[in-house]
Design a protein around this motif. Sequence first.
Motif, short mmCIF file in Angstrom:
data_model
loop_
_atom_site.label_atom_id
_atom_site.label_comp_id
_atom_site.label_asym_id
_atom_site.label_seq_id
_atom_site.Cartn_x
_atom_site.Cartn_y
_atom_site.Cartn_z
N VAL A 91 13.35 3.23 2.65
CA VAL A 91 13.03 1.89 3.16
C VAL A 91 14.15 0.89 2.88
O VAL A 91 14.37 0.51 1.73
CB VAL A 91 11.72 1.37 2.52
CG1 VAL A 91 11.25 0.13 3.26
CG2 VAL A 91 10.64 2.44 2.56
N ARG A 151 12.58 -3.19 6.61
CA ARG A 151 11.31 -2.50 6.78
C ARG A 151 10.45 -2.73 5.54
O ARG A 151 10.94 -3.09 4.48
CB ARG A 151 11.51 -0.99 6.95
CG ARG A 151 12.55 -0.57 7.98
CD ARG A 151 12.10 -0.84 9.40
NE ARG A 151 13.02 -0.28 10.37
CZ ARG A 151 14.10 -0.89 10.83
NH1 ARG A 151 14.41 -2.08 10.37
NH2 ARG A 151 14.88 -0.31 11.73
N TRP A 188 9.16 7.86 2.88
CA TRP A 188 9.93 6.91 3.68
C TRP A 188 11.13 6.45 2.85
O TRP A 188 11.01 6.23 1.64
CB TRP A 188 9.11 5.68 4.01
CG TRP A 188 7.91 5.89 4.87
CD1 TRP A 188 7.80 5.71 6.23
CD2 TRP A 188 6.60 6.30 4.44
NE1 TRP A 188 6.52 5.99 6.65
CE2 TRP A 188 5.76 6.36 5.58
CE3 TRP A 188 6.05 6.64 3.19
CZ2 TRP A 188 4.42 6.73 5.52
CZ3 TRP A 188 4.72 7.02 3.12
CH2 TRP A 188 3.92 7.06 4.28
N ALA A 244 5.35 2.53 8.13
CA ALA A 244 6.50 1.64 7.98
C ALA A 244 6.39 0.53 9.01
O ALA A 244 6.10 0.78 10.18
CB ALA A 244 7.80 2.42 8.18
N ILE A 291 6.62 -0.91 3.68
CA ILE A 291 5.63 0.16 3.78
C ILE A 291 4.26 -0.41 3.44
O ILE A 291 4.08 -1.04 2.40
CB ILE A 291 5.95 1.34 2.84
CG1 ILE A 291 7.33 1.90 3.16
CG2 ILE A 291 4.89 2.43 2.98
CD1 ILE A 291 7.48 2.46 4.55
N TYR A 307 7.85 -4.04 -0.28
CA TYR A 307 9.00 -4.64 0.40
C TYR A 307 10.08 -4.98 -0.62
O TYR A 307 9.78 -5.38 -1.75
CB TYR A 307 8.59 -5.91 1.15
CG TYR A 307 9.73 -6.65 1.80
CD1 TYR A 307 10.41 -6.09 2.87
CD2 TYR A 307 10.14 -7.89 1.32
CE1 TYR A 307 11.48 -6.76 3.46
CE2 TYR A 307 11.20 -8.57 1.90
CZ TYR A 307 11.87 -7.99 2.97
OH TYR A 307 12.93 -8.65 3.54
#
Length: 255
Positions: A58, A62, A56, A101, A64, A41
């Motif tokens: 991010v 969001r 991803w 996610a 992961i 994060y």
Amino acid sequence: MSLTRQNARDPDGFPVRGLAVTYGDRQRLERHTHPWAQLVYAASGVMRVSTPAAAWLVPPTRAIWVPGGTPHEIEMRGRVAMRTLYLAPPDPDPRLQACRAIEVAPLLRELILHIVRLERLEAGRADHDRLEALLLDLLAAGETAPLQLPLPGDARARGLAERILGDPGAAASLEVLAATSGASLRTQQRLFQAETGLSLEAWRARARMQQAVVSLSAGASVTQTALDAGYQSPSAFIAAFKRAFGVTPARFRAN
């Protein structure tokens, strides 16, 4: 076996650890793995998180979830204030067995930041046990954000995928991009369909939607977001975004 008992197996008695690190633009954590699960994060900035199977992009809204033992790498896009958590392996839970996610709602965000400030949770402390249980509940029940992009394994297709991910909004045609990838456009189309389940065109469109989510999360206007994602027409972008996420870009940004 309960989550608390399983986590208490950590030899140091700390089932959850927090880490705060600030990285510069384009800094990269090369592919690595560790036995602990990780919640990746960033309180600010954008990260690209990749595993052998998916990638991803991010934004701060969001995070992961990366189960322990999963090879992954992280690249920073802009200055990134990473606030990450490491968790001793919990009981098997189908919602926590694969990378995904997770939408970071305000409660989860504040909990992450609080645990990072504490640096670690100590097993057997009642207040820390409550924080750990709440964290695991929020992660397991958290809404999965539609940001996953499957990655091809073939080296030629992977090279093209990396090229697209490096600049999702680039105006270059797929034919031009394929010409520098070591395979013809037709071969790349076949490879992407076989290895990702998406056509090359659909794969690039999803990469552009990832970029759009990042731009919107950073406060960009719908018009600027459309340009960032490679759309010359805001109306075409709005239609594509609504097909992908079920809401308009303006509504998405307001959530």
